[in-house]
Scaffold this active site. Structure first.
Site, PDB file in Angstrom:
ATOM      1  N   GLY A   1       1.325  10.072   0.668  1.00  0.00           N
ATOM      2  CA  GLY A   1       1.330   9.946  -0.782  1.00  0.00           C
ATOM      3  C   GLY A   1       2.444  10.648  -1.522  1.00  0.00           C
ATOM      4  O   GLY A   1       2.651  10.402  -2.715  1.00  0.00           O
TER       5      GLY A   1
ATOM      6  N   GLU B   1       0.105  12.221   6.980  1.00  0.00           N
ATOM      7  CA  GLU B   1       0.537  10.834   7.194  1.00  0.00           C
ATOM      8  C   GLU B   1       1.574  10.401   6.170  1.00  0.00           C
ATOM      9  O   GLU B   1       1.381   9.416   5.452  1.00  0.00           O
ATOM     10  CB  GLU B   1      -0.664   9.893   7.068  1.00  0.00           C
ATOM     11  CG  GLU B   1      -1.811  10.179   7.998  1.00  0.00           C
ATOM     12  CD  GLU B   1      -3.069   9.397   7.639  1.00  0.00           C
ATOM     13  OE1 GLU B   1      -3.126   8.808   6.533  1.00  0.00           O
ATOM     14  OE2 GLU B   1      -3.992   9.389   8.452  1.00  0.00           O
ATOM     15  N   PRO B   2       2.686  11.100   6.061  1.00  0.00           N
ATOM     16  CA  PRO B   2       3.672  10.688   5.066  1.00  0.00           C
ATOM     17  C   PRO B   2       4.387   9.417   5.517  1.00  0.00           C
ATOM     18  O   PRO B   2       4.654   9.234   6.704  1.00  0.00           O
ATOM     19  CB  PRO B   2       4.650  11.868   5.053  1.00  0.00           C
ATOM     20  CG  PRO B   2       4.566  12.428   6.437  1.00  0.00           C
ATOM     21  CD  PRO B   2       3.142  12.235   6.878  1.00  0.00           C
ATOM     22  N   GLY B   3       4.673   8.558   4.576  1.00  0.00           N
ATOM     23  CA  GLY B   3       5.476   7.374   4.859  1.00  0.00           C
ATOM     24  C   GLY B   3       6.743   7.447   4.036  1.00  0.00           C
ATOM     25  O   GLY B   3       7.820   7.837   4.491  1.00  0.00           O
TER      26      GLY B   3
ATOM     27  N   ARG C   1       9.221  -4.776  -3.917  1.00  0.00           N
ATOM     28  CA  ARG C   1       8.635  -3.783  -4.816  1.00  0.00           C
ATOM     29  C   ARG C   1       8.835  -4.080  -6.307  1.00  0.00           C
ATOM     30  O   ARG C   1       7.884  -3.982  -7.082  1.00  0.00           O
ATOM     31  CB  ARG C   1       9.135  -2.361  -4.486  1.00  0.00           C
ATOM     32  CG  ARG C   1       8.861  -1.929  -3.037  1.00  0.00           C
ATOM     33  CD  ARG C   1       9.069  -0.447  -2.792  1.00  0.00           C
ATOM     34  NE  ARG C   1       8.037   0.339  -3.436  1.00  0.00           N
ATOM     35  CZ  ARG C   1       8.167   0.950  -4.582  1.00  0.00           C
ATOM     36  NH1 ARG C   1       9.319   0.918  -5.215  1.00  0.00           N
ATOM     37  NH2 ARG C   1       7.173   1.597  -5.112  1.00  0.00           N
TER      38      ARG C   1
ATOM     39  N   CYS D   1      13.446 -18.891  -6.011  1.00  0.00           N
ATOM     40  CA  CYS D   1      13.030 -19.709  -7.160  1.00  0.00           C
ATOM     41  C   CYS D   1      11.745 -19.199  -7.784  1.00  0.00           C
ATOM     42  O   CYS D   1      10.705 -19.864  -7.728  1.00  0.00           O
ATOM     43  CB  CYS D   1      12.909 -21.151  -6.717  1.00  0.00           C
ATOM     44  SG  CYS D   1      14.494 -21.727  -6.121  1.00  0.00           S
TER      45      CYS D   1
ATOM     46  N   TYR E   1       8.820   0.691   2.465  1.00  0.00           N
ATOM     47  CA  TYR E   1       8.198  -0.509   1.895  1.00  0.00           C
ATOM     48  C   TYR E   1       9.252  -1.518   1.435  1.00  0.00           C
ATOM     49  O   TYR E   1       9.083  -2.219   0.443  1.00  0.00           O
ATOM     50  CB  TYR E   1       7.228  -0.143   0.767  1.00  0.00           C
ATOM     51  CG  TYR E   1       6.205   0.885   1.203  1.00  0.00           C
ATOM     52  CD1 TYR E   1       5.204   0.549   2.102  1.00  0.00           C
ATOM     53  CD2 TYR E   1       6.281   2.212   0.763  1.00  0.00           C
ATOM     54  CE1 TYR E   1       4.287   1.497   2.541  1.00  0.00           C
ATOM     55  CE2 TYR E   1       5.365   3.167   1.203  1.00  0.00           C
ATOM     56  CZ  TYR E   1       4.372   2.801   2.085  1.00  0.00           C
ATOM     57  OH  TYR E   1       3.472   3.741   2.518  1.00  0.00           O
TER      58      TYR E   1
HETATM   59  N1  LLP Z   1      -1.989   6.970   4.971  1.00  0.00           N
HETATM   60  C1  LLP Z   1      -2.691   5.885   4.577  1.00  0.00           C
HETATM   61  C2  LLP Z   1      -4.084   5.755   5.001  1.00  0.00           C
HETATM   62  C3  LLP Z   1      -2.096   4.935   3.731  1.00  0.00           C
HETATM   63  O1  LLP Z   1      -2.800   3.888   3.325  1.00  0.00           O
HETATM   64  C4  LLP Z   1      -0.749   5.101   3.329  1.00  0.00           C
HETATM   65  C5  LLP Z   1      -0.094   4.119   2.464  1.00  0.00           C
HETATM   66  C6  LLP Z   1      -0.047   6.221   3.797  1.00  0.00           C
HETATM   67  C7  LLP Z   1      -0.703   7.142   4.607  1.00  0.00           C
HETATM   68  C8  LLP Z   1       1.384   6.484   3.443  1.00  0.00           C
HETATM   69  O2  LLP Z   1       1.581   6.649   2.081  1.00  0.00           O
HETATM   70  P1  LLP Z   1       2.995   7.193   1.529  1.00  0.00           P
HETATM   71  O3  LLP Z   1       3.213   8.568   2.089  1.00  0.00           O
HETATM   72  O4  LLP Z   1       4.030   6.241   1.991  1.00  0.00           O
HETATM   73  O5  LLP Z   1       2.824   7.172   0.070  1.00  0.00           O
HETATM   74  N2  LLP Z   1       3.700  -0.903  -0.743  1.00  0.00           N
HETATM   75  C9  LLP Z   1       3.492   0.174  -1.688  1.00  0.00           C
HETATM   76  C10 LLP Z   1       2.879   1.389  -1.042  1.00  0.00           C
HETATM   77  C11 LLP Z   1       1.567   1.126  -0.333  1.00  0.00           C
HETATM   78  C12 LLP Z   1       1.028   2.347   0.364  1.00  0.00           C
HETATM   79  C13 LLP Z   1      -0.102   1.999   1.249  1.00  0.00           C
HETATM   80  N3  LLP Z   1      -0.669   3.091   1.998  1.00  0.00           N
HETATM   81  C14 LLP Z   1       4.812   0.497  -2.360  1.00  0.00           C
HETATM   82  O6  LLP Z   1       5.830  -0.131  -2.042  1.00  0.00           O
HETATM   83  O7  LLP Z   1       4.865   1.331  -3.253  1.00  0.00           O
END
Ligand code: LLP
Length: 421
Positions: free
Chosen positions: A238, A274-276, A313, A343, A372
Protein backbone atom coordinates in the site's frame (compact mmCIF):
# COMPACT_ATOMS: atom_id res chain seq x y z
CA UNK A 1 17.71 7.26 -9.85
CA UNK A 2 19.54 9.33 -12.45
CA UNK A 3 16.99 10.98 -14.65
CA UNK A 4 18.60 13.85 -16.49
CA UNK A 5 15.58 15.29 -18.28
CA UNK A 6 17.04 18.76 -18.20
CA UNK A 7 20.18 17.62 -19.95
CA UNK A 8 20.16 17.15 -23.69
CA UNK A 9 21.25 13.60 -23.00
CA UNK A 10 18.43 11.91 -21.15
CA UNK A 11 19.69 8.90 -19.30
CA UNK A 12 18.38 6.36 -16.86
CA UNK A 13 21.03 4.49 -14.88
CA UNK A 14 23.56 5.89 -17.37
CA UNK A 15 21.77 4.44 -20.38
CA UNK A 16 20.86 6.94 -23.12
CA UNK A 17 17.11 6.67 -23.49
CA UNK A 18 17.14 8.10 -27.01
CA UNK A 19 19.56 5.42 -28.16
CA UNK A 20 17.52 2.78 -26.39
CA UNK A 21 14.29 3.92 -28.05
CA UNK A 22 15.99 4.08 -31.45
CA UNK A 23 17.34 0.57 -31.03
CA UNK A 24 14.34 -1.17 -29.46
CA UNK A 25 11.41 0.91 -30.68
CA UNK A 26 8.51 2.38 -28.74
CA UNK A 27 6.39 2.05 -26.70
CA UNK A 28 9.06 0.67 -24.40
CA UNK A 29 9.01 0.08 -20.68
CA UNK A 30 12.35 0.84 -19.03
CA UNK A 31 13.04 -0.16 -15.42
CA UNK A 32 15.92 1.23 -13.40
CA UNK A 33 17.64 -1.59 -11.51
CA UNK A 34 19.30 0.97 -9.29
CA UNK A 35 15.99 2.46 -8.23
CA UNK A 36 14.47 -0.94 -7.43
CA UNK A 37 17.61 -1.93 -5.52
CA UNK A 38 17.53 1.29 -3.51
CA UNK A 39 13.90 0.73 -2.55
CA UNK A 40 14.54 -2.87 -1.49
CA UNK A 41 17.53 -1.78 0.55
CA UNK A 42 15.65 1.09 2.21
CA UNK A 43 12.98 -1.29 3.38
CA UNK A 44 15.47 -3.96 4.41
CA UNK A 45 17.49 -1.37 6.35
CA UNK A 46 14.38 -0.22 8.20
CA UNK A 47 13.61 -3.83 9.08
CA UNK A 48 17.08 -4.74 10.30
CA UNK A 49 16.97 -6.58 13.60
CA UNK A 50 13.49 -8.00 13.03
CA UNK A 51 12.48 -11.38 11.69
CA UNK A 52 10.93 -9.95 8.54
CA UNK A 53 10.34 -11.04 4.97
CA UNK A 54 9.44 -8.73 2.12
CA UNK A 55 7.11 -10.44 -0.36
CA UNK A 56 6.83 -8.36 -3.54
CA UNK A 57 3.23 -8.07 -4.77
CA UNK A 58 3.72 -9.78 -8.12
CA UNK A 59 0.67 -8.10 -9.65
CA UNK A 60 2.48 -4.75 -9.61
CA UNK A 61 5.05 -5.98 -12.11
CA UNK A 62 5.01 -9.64 -12.96
CA UNK A 63 7.86 -9.63 -15.46
CA UNK A 64 10.06 -12.64 -14.79
CA UNK A 65 13.18 -10.51 -15.10
CA UNK A 66 11.88 -8.22 -12.38
CA UNK A 67 10.86 -11.17 -10.19
CA UNK A 68 14.30 -12.72 -10.66
CA UNK A 69 15.86 -9.42 -9.59
CA UNK A 70 13.67 -9.42 -6.48
CA UNK A 71 14.80 -12.94 -5.65
CA UNK A 72 18.47 -12.01 -6.08
CA UNK A 73 17.93 -9.34 -3.46
CA UNK A 74 16.26 -11.61 -0.91
CA UNK A 75 12.69 -10.59 -1.73
CA UNK A 76 9.89 -13.18 -1.92
CA UNK A 77 6.49 -12.97 -3.57
CA UNK A 78 2.90 -12.17 -2.69
CA UNK A 79 0.79 -13.96 -5.29
CA UNK A 80 -2.92 -13.96 -6.13
CA UNK A 81 -3.22 -16.70 -8.76
CA UNK A 82 -1.74 -19.95 -10.02
CA UNK A 83 -0.21 -17.95 -12.86
CA UNK A 84 1.63 -15.70 -10.44
CA UNK A 85 2.73 -18.77 -8.45
CA UNK A 86 4.14 -20.25 -11.64
CA UNK A 87 5.95 -17.04 -12.56
CA UNK A 88 7.41 -16.64 -9.08
CA UNK A 89 8.69 -20.22 -9.01
CA UNK A 90 10.06 -19.87 -12.55
CA UNK A 91 11.93 -16.78 -11.46
CA UNK A 92 13.62 -18.85 -8.75
CA UNK A 93 11.68 -17.53 -5.76
CA UNK A 94 11.55 -20.43 -3.28
CA UNK A 95 8.08 -21.54 -2.11
CA UNK A 96 8.97 -20.72 1.48
CA UNK A 97 9.17 -17.07 0.38
CA UNK A 98 5.70 -17.05 -1.20
CA UNK A 99 2.41 -15.95 0.36
CA UNK A 100 -0.95 -16.33 -1.37
CA UNK A 101 -3.65 -13.63 -1.05
CA UNK A 102 -6.95 -13.04 -2.84
CA UNK A 103 -10.69 -13.62 -2.38
CA UNK A 104 -11.08 -16.08 -5.24
CA UNK A 105 -8.47 -18.79 -4.81
CA UNK A 106 -9.94 -21.81 -6.59
CA UNK A 107 -9.61 -25.31 -5.23
CA UNK A 108 -7.16 -26.07 -8.02
CA UNK A 109 -5.03 -23.05 -7.15
CA UNK A 110 -5.06 -23.98 -3.47
CA UNK A 111 -4.02 -27.52 -4.40
CA UNK A 112 -1.13 -26.26 -6.52
CA UNK A 113 0.12 -23.79 -3.93
CA UNK A 114 -0.09 -26.37 -1.18
CA UNK A 115 1.73 -28.86 -3.38
CA UNK A 116 4.45 -26.30 -4.03
CA UNK A 117 4.86 -25.83 -0.28
CA UNK A 118 4.27 -22.08 -0.05
CA UNK A 119 4.90 -20.22 3.18
CA UNK A 120 1.37 -19.13 3.97
CA UNK A 121 -2.20 -18.61 2.73
CA UNK A 122 -3.86 -15.32 3.54
CA UNK A 123 -7.41 -16.57 3.90
CA UNK A 124 -10.24 -14.20 3.03
CA UNK A 125 -13.47 -16.12 3.74
CA UNK A 126 -14.81 -19.00 5.80
CA UNK A 127 -15.54 -20.96 2.66
CA UNK A 128 -11.90 -20.60 1.63
CA UNK A 129 -10.79 -21.75 5.07
CA UNK A 130 -12.91 -24.90 4.77
CA UNK A 131 -11.59 -25.53 1.26
CA UNK A 132 -8.03 -25.17 2.51
CA UNK A 133 -8.75 -27.63 5.33
CA UNK A 134 -10.31 -30.11 2.89
CA UNK A 135 -7.47 -29.91 0.36
CA UNK A 136 -4.75 -30.10 3.01
CA UNK A 137 -6.43 -33.07 4.61
CA UNK A 138 -6.74 -34.95 1.33
CA UNK A 139 -3.05 -34.34 0.72
CA UNK A 140 -2.12 -35.33 4.26
CA UNK A 141 -0.35 -32.04 4.83
CA UNK A 142 -0.72 -29.02 7.10
CA UNK A 143 -1.47 -25.63 5.52
CA UNK A 144 -0.14 -22.55 7.28
CA UNK A 145 -2.72 -19.80 7.24
CA UNK A 146 -3.34 -16.21 8.27
CA UNK A 147 -6.74 -14.62 8.42
CA UNK A 148 -7.00 -11.45 6.37
CA UNK A 149 -8.58 -8.89 8.62
CA UNK A 150 -10.75 -6.21 7.11
CA UNK A 151 -10.16 -3.50 9.71
CA UNK A 152 -12.80 -1.11 8.32
CA UNK A 153 -10.30 1.68 7.86
CA UNK A 154 -10.43 4.33 5.16
CA UNK A 155 -7.12 4.25 3.27
CA UNK A 156 -7.79 7.77 1.94
CA UNK A 157 -6.98 6.69 -1.59
CA UNK A 158 -8.87 6.17 -4.85
CA UNK A 159 -12.09 4.18 -4.27
CA UNK A 160 -11.11 1.58 -6.86
CA UNK A 161 -7.91 0.69 -5.02
CA UNK A 162 -9.26 0.87 -1.48
CA UNK A 163 -9.66 -2.55 0.14
CA UNK A 164 -9.95 -2.16 3.91
CA UNK A 165 -13.47 -0.80 4.35
CA UNK A 166 -16.21 -3.11 5.59
CA UNK A 167 -18.04 -2.63 2.29
CA UNK A 168 -15.08 -4.03 0.30
CA UNK A 169 -14.90 -7.67 -0.76
CA UNK A 170 -11.57 -8.26 0.99
CA UNK A 171 -10.87 -10.04 4.26
CA UNK A 172 -13.20 -10.67 7.18
CA UNK A 173 -14.23 -8.62 10.19
CA UNK A 174 -12.44 -9.05 13.50
CA UNK A 175 -15.68 -10.54 14.86
CA UNK A 176 -15.65 -13.24 12.23
CA UNK A 177 -11.92 -13.88 12.69
CA UNK A 178 -12.55 -14.28 16.42
CA UNK A 179 -15.00 -17.08 15.64
CA UNK A 180 -12.43 -18.78 13.39
CA UNK A 181 -9.88 -18.85 16.17
CA UNK A 182 -12.45 -20.04 18.72
CA UNK A 183 -13.08 -23.03 16.43
CA UNK A 184 -9.43 -23.51 15.59
CA UNK A 185 -9.33 -27.03 17.08
CA UNK A 186 -11.75 -28.17 14.35
CA UNK A 187 -9.10 -27.45 11.74
CA UNK A 188 -7.04 -30.62 11.77
CA UNK A 189 -4.98 -29.65 8.69
CA UNK A 190 -4.79 -25.87 8.87
CA UNK A 191 -2.37 -24.15 11.21
CA UNK A 192 -4.19 -20.87 11.75
CA UNK A 193 -1.49 -18.83 13.41
CA UNK A 194 -1.22 -15.60 11.45
CA UNK A 195 -2.91 -12.26 10.86
CA UNK A 196 -2.89 -10.33 7.61
CA UNK A 197 -4.12 -6.90 6.65
CA UNK A 198 -3.98 -4.86 3.44
CA UNK A 199 -6.12 -1.75 3.35
CA UNK A 200 -5.44 -0.36 -0.10
CA UNK A 201 -2.90 1.02 -2.48
CA UNK A 202 -1.15 4.32 -3.22
CA UNK A 203 -1.48 5.43 0.41
CA UNK A 204 0.28 8.70 1.12
CA UNK A 205 -0.53 9.16 4.79
CA UNK A 206 0.63 7.18 7.81
CA UNK A 207 -2.64 7.53 9.63
CA UNK A 208 -4.61 4.73 7.89
CA UNK A 209 -1.68 2.36 8.37
CA UNK A 210 -1.52 3.35 12.02
CA UNK A 211 -5.25 2.75 12.54
CA UNK A 212 -5.23 -0.59 10.75
CA UNK A 213 -2.14 -1.85 12.58
CA UNK A 214 -3.50 -0.77 15.93
CA UNK A 215 -6.67 -2.75 15.32
CA UNK A 216 -4.67 -5.78 14.23
CA UNK A 217 -2.35 -5.40 17.23
CA UNK A 218 -5.26 -5.23 19.68
CA UNK A 219 -6.70 -8.38 18.13
CA UNK A 220 -3.31 -10.14 18.27
CA UNK A 221 -3.02 -9.32 22.00
CA UNK A 222 -6.51 -10.61 22.61
CA UNK A 223 -5.78 -13.86 20.76
CA UNK A 224 -2.52 -14.45 22.59
CA UNK A 225 -4.26 -13.82 25.94
CA UNK A 226 -6.74 -16.51 24.95
CA UNK A 227 -3.96 -18.96 24.21
CA UNK A 228 -3.90 -18.73 20.42
CA UNK A 229 -0.28 -18.46 19.28
CA UNK A 230 0.28 -15.92 16.49
CA UNK A 231 3.53 -16.60 14.68
CA UNK A 232 3.22 -14.20 11.81
CA UNK A 233 1.71 -10.81 11.10
CA UNK A 234 1.51 -9.59 7.50
CA UNK A 235 1.16 -5.81 7.15
CA UNK A 236 0.28 -6.00 3.43
CA UNK A 237 1.37 -3.40 0.91
CA UNK A 238 0.00 0.00 0.00
CA UNK A 239 2.91 2.44 0.33
CA UNK A 240 2.31 5.23 -2.15
CA UNK A 241 4.76 6.71 -4.64
CA UNK A 242 5.14 10.02 -6.43
CA UNK A 243 3.16 10.31 -9.65
CA UNK A 244 3.05 14.09 -9.67
CA UNK A 245 6.21 15.90 -8.65
CA UNK A 246 5.62 18.53 -5.99
CA UNK A 247 2.12 17.20 -5.33
CA UNK A 248 2.49 13.62 -4.06
CA UNK A 249 4.58 13.25 -0.93
CA UNK A 250 5.24 9.57 -0.26
CA UNK A 251 5.77 8.25 3.22
CA UNK A 252 9.33 7.44 4.15
CA UNK A 253 9.89 3.67 4.40
CA UNK A 254 11.57 4.05 7.79
CA UNK A 255 8.56 5.96 9.19
CA UNK A 256 6.21 3.35 7.82
CA UNK A 257 8.16 0.47 9.35
CA UNK A 258 8.42 2.37 12.64
CA UNK A 259 4.63 2.75 12.67
CA UNK A 260 4.12 -0.96 12.14
CA UNK A 261 6.72 -1.89 14.74
CA UNK A 262 5.32 0.55 17.25
CA UNK A 263 1.80 -0.84 16.89
CA UNK A 264 3.13 -4.37 17.25
CA UNK A 265 5.46 -3.67 20.17
CA UNK A 266 6.23 -6.95 21.93
CA UNK A 267 5.45 -9.12 18.92
CA UNK A 268 8.37 -11.48 18.39
CA UNK A 269 7.03 -13.58 15.53
CA UNK A 270 7.61 -13.06 11.83
CA UNK A 271 6.70 -9.81 10.13
CA UNK A 272 5.65 -9.98 6.49
CA UNK A 273 5.29 -7.08 4.06
CA UNK A 274 3.76 -7.11 0.59
CA UNK A 275 4.85 -3.92 -1.15
CA UNK A 276 4.27 -3.69 -4.87
CA UNK A 277 4.21 -0.13 -6.15
CA UNK A 278 6.78 1.15 -3.65
CA UNK A 279 9.46 -1.19 -5.00
CA UNK A 280 8.94 -0.70 -8.73
CA UNK A 281 6.62 2.24 -9.45
CA UNK A 282 9.08 5.10 -9.67
CA UNK A 283 11.74 2.82 -11.19
CA UNK A 284 9.83 2.55 -14.44
CA UNK A 285 9.18 4.86 -17.35
CA UNK A 286 7.20 4.23 -20.50
CA UNK A 287 9.02 5.62 -23.51
CA UNK A 288 6.73 6.68 -26.32
CA UNK A 289 6.96 8.73 -29.50
CA UNK A 290 4.65 11.38 -30.83
CA UNK A 291 2.92 9.98 -33.90
CA UNK A 292 1.45 13.34 -34.79
CA UNK A 293 0.20 16.60 -33.40
CA UNK A 294 -3.45 17.14 -34.22
CA UNK A 295 -4.85 20.64 -34.03
CA UNK A 296 -8.49 20.28 -33.05
CA UNK A 297 -11.08 23.06 -33.02
CA UNK A 298 -10.88 23.40 -29.26
CA UNK A 299 -7.52 21.95 -28.32
CA UNK A 300 -4.29 20.46 -29.53
CA UNK A 301 -3.86 16.71 -29.28
CA UNK A 302 -0.57 14.96 -28.90
CA UNK A 303 -1.14 11.50 -30.36
CA UNK A 304 1.38 9.02 -28.94
CA UNK A 305 2.33 5.53 -29.99
CA UNK A 306 1.55 4.34 -26.45
CA UNK A 307 -2.08 3.84 -25.49
CA UNK A 308 -4.44 2.72 -22.75
CA UNK A 309 -3.66 -0.90 -23.61
CA UNK A 310 -0.02 -0.27 -22.59
CA UNK A 311 -0.73 1.80 -19.49
CA UNK A 312 -4.32 1.59 -18.29
CA UNK A 313 -4.06 3.65 -15.11
CA UNK A 314 -5.07 7.05 -16.51
CA UNK A 315 -8.16 5.66 -18.24
CA UNK A 316 -9.11 3.35 -15.35
CA UNK A 317 -8.54 5.64 -12.38
CA UNK A 318 -8.04 9.07 -13.96
CA UNK A 319 -4.54 8.62 -12.60
CA UNK A 320 -2.01 11.37 -13.10
CA UNK A 321 1.40 10.44 -14.52
CA UNK A 322 4.06 13.07 -15.05
CA UNK A 323 5.01 13.19 -18.71
CA UNK A 324 8.26 14.69 -19.96
CA UNK A 325 9.73 15.48 -23.35
CA UNK A 326 13.19 13.98 -23.51
CA UNK A 327 14.79 16.67 -25.65
CA UNK A 328 13.67 20.16 -26.48
CA UNK A 329 13.23 21.69 -23.06
CA UNK A 330 14.03 25.13 -24.46
CA UNK A 331 11.01 25.19 -26.74
CA UNK A 332 8.00 27.35 -25.92
CA UNK A 333 5.26 25.63 -23.93
CA UNK A 334 1.95 24.37 -25.31
CA UNK A 335 -1.04 22.75 -23.60
CA UNK A 336 -2.05 19.37 -25.03
CA UNK A 337 -4.52 16.61 -24.50
CA UNK A 338 -2.15 13.66 -24.59
CA UNK A 339 -3.83 10.64 -26.12
CA UNK A 340 -3.13 7.22 -27.59
CA UNK A 341 -4.28 5.73 -30.90
CA UNK A 342 -6.92 3.41 -29.38
CA UNK A 343 -10.49 4.07 -30.50
CA UNK A 344 -11.85 5.19 -27.15
CA UNK A 345 -12.20 8.66 -25.72
CA UNK A 346 -10.87 7.19 -22.47
CA UNK A 347 -7.55 6.56 -24.20
CA UNK A 348 -6.22 9.78 -22.72
CA UNK A 349 -3.06 10.07 -20.64
CA UNK A 350 -3.53 13.71 -19.68
CA UNK A 351 -5.78 16.66 -20.37
CA UNK A 352 -4.58 20.22 -20.91
CA UNK A 353 -1.04 19.21 -19.95
CA UNK A 354 1.64 21.80 -20.64
CA UNK A 355 4.77 20.54 -22.39
CA UNK A 356 7.48 22.04 -24.59
CA UNK A 357 5.92 22.28 -28.04
CA UNK A 358 6.13 18.86 -29.65
CA UNK A 359 6.47 17.56 -33.18
CA UNK A 360 6.00 14.14 -34.76
CA UNK A 361 8.82 11.79 -33.80
CA UNK A 362 9.60 13.45 -30.47
CA UNK A 363 10.41 11.05 -27.65
CA UNK A 364 8.46 11.36 -24.40
CA UNK A 365 8.54 9.48 -21.16
CA UNK A 366 5.54 8.70 -19.04
CA UNK A 367 6.91 8.47 -15.55
CA UNK A 368 6.23 6.26 -12.55
CA UNK A 369 5.10 3.51 -14.89
CA UNK A 370 6.93 0.59 -13.29
CA UNK A 371 3.96 -0.61 -11.24
CA UNK A 372 0.60 -1.67 -12.67
CA UNK A 373 1.82 -0.67 -16.13
CA UNK A 374 3.02 -3.64 -18.17
CA UNK A 375 1.32 -6.03 -15.74
CA UNK A 376 -2.09 -4.57 -16.61
CA UNK A 377 -1.44 -4.23 -20.33
CA UNK A 378 -3.65 -5.86 -22.94
CA UNK A 379 -3.61 -6.32 -26.69
CA UNK A 380 -6.79 -4.28 -27.21
CA UNK A 381 -7.03 -2.95 -30.75
CA UNK A 382 -4.62 -5.80 -31.61
CA UNK A 383 -1.70 -3.78 -30.34
CA UNK A 384 1.26 -5.97 -29.36
CA UNK A 385 2.42 -5.88 -25.75
CA UNK A 386 5.29 -3.42 -25.43
CA UNK A 387 8.88 -4.51 -24.96
CA UNK A 388 10.41 -4.17 -21.48
CA UNK A 389 14.04 -3.63 -20.49
CA UNK A 390 15.98 -3.21 -17.28
CA UNK A 391 18.84 -0.74 -17.20
CA UNK A 392 21.75 -0.75 -14.79
CA UNK A 393 25.15 0.96 -14.74
CA UNK A 394 25.18 1.97 -18.38
CA UNK A 395 23.83 -1.29 -19.80
CA UNK A 396 20.43 -2.70 -20.59
CA UNK A 397 18.90 -6.17 -20.48
CA UNK A 398 15.81 -7.07 -22.45
CA UNK A 399 13.27 -8.64 -20.10
CA UNK A 400 10.42 -8.87 -22.58
CA UNK A 401 10.59 -8.86 -26.35
CA UNK A 402 7.98 -6.81 -28.14
CA UNK A 403 5.08 -9.12 -28.90
CA UNK A 404 4.54 -10.22 -32.51
CA UNK A 405 1.20 -10.41 -34.31
CA UNK A 406 1.59 -14.20 -34.41
CA UNK A 407 1.91 -14.21 -30.62
CA UNK A 408 -1.19 -12.06 -30.26
CA UNK A 409 -3.33 -14.60 -32.10
CA UNK A 410 -1.58 -17.74 -30.82
CA UNK A 411 -4.30 -20.11 -29.62
CA UNK A 412 -7.00 -18.62 -31.83
CA UNK A 413 -8.31 -20.57 -34.79
CA UNK A 414 -11.00 -20.48 -37.47
CA UNK A 415 -14.30 -22.04 -36.38
CA UNK A 416 -13.97 -25.17 -38.53
CA UNK A 417 -14.40 -28.01 -36.09
CA UNK A 418 -17.88 -27.95 -34.57
CA UNK A 419 -18.43 -30.40 -31.74
CA UNK A 420 -21.14 -31.11 -29.18
CA UNK A 421 -20.42 -30.32 -25.55
N1 LLP B 1 -1.11 -7.13 -0.99
C1 LLP B 1 -2.36 -7.33 -1.45
C2 LLP B 1 -3.20 -8.33 -0.80
C3 LLP B 1 -2.85 -6.54 -2.51
O1 LLP B 1 -4.09 -6.73 -2.94
C4 LLP B 1 -2.02 -5.57 -3.10
C5 LLP B 1 -2.49 -4.75 -4.22
C6 LLP B 1 -0.71 -5.42 -2.61
C7 LLP B 1 -0.30 -6.21 -1.55
C8 LLP B 1 0.26 -4.43 -3.18
O2 LLP B 1 -0.18 -3.12 -3.06
P1 LLP B 1 0.83 -1.90 -3.37
O3 LLP B 1 1.98 -1.99 -2.41
O4 LLP B 1 1.28 -2.07 -4.77
O5 LLP B 1 0.00 -0.71 -3.19
N2 LLP B 1 -4.03 -1.41 -10.25
C9 LLP B 1 -4.06 -0.44 -9.18
C10 LLP B 1 -3.54 -1.00 -7.88
C11 LLP B 1 -4.26 -2.25 -7.41
C12 LLP B 1 -3.66 -2.82 -6.15
C13 LLP B 1 -4.20 -4.16 -5.86
N3 LLP B 1 -3.66 -4.82 -4.70
C14 LLP B 1 -3.29 0.79 -9.61
O6 LLP B 1 -2.76 0.82 -10.73
O7 LLP B 1 -3.25 1.78 -8.89
Amino acid sequence: MTLATTSPLATLDDVDLRALAARLGTPLYVYSARSIRERIQALQAALRGTDALICFAVKANSNRGVLGFMHEHGVGADIVSAGELWRALQAGIPPEHIVFSGVGKSELEITEALGAGILRFNVESHDELLTLQRVARSKGTIARAAVRINPDVDALTHAKISTGKAENKFGVSIDEARRWFAARHELSHVQLDGLHVHIGSQILSLQPFQEAMQRVAAFWRELVAQGHPINSIDAGGGLGVCYRAGHDHPIDAADYVATVREALAGFDGRLLFEPGRYLVGEAGVLLTRVIRVKHGDQRDFLVLDAAMNDLARPSLYDAWHDIALIDGEHRPMTAYDIVGPVCETGDTFARARTLPTCAAGDLLMIRTAGAYGASMASTYNSRPLAAEVMVDKGRYAMVRQRQTFEEIVAGEQLAKHWETA
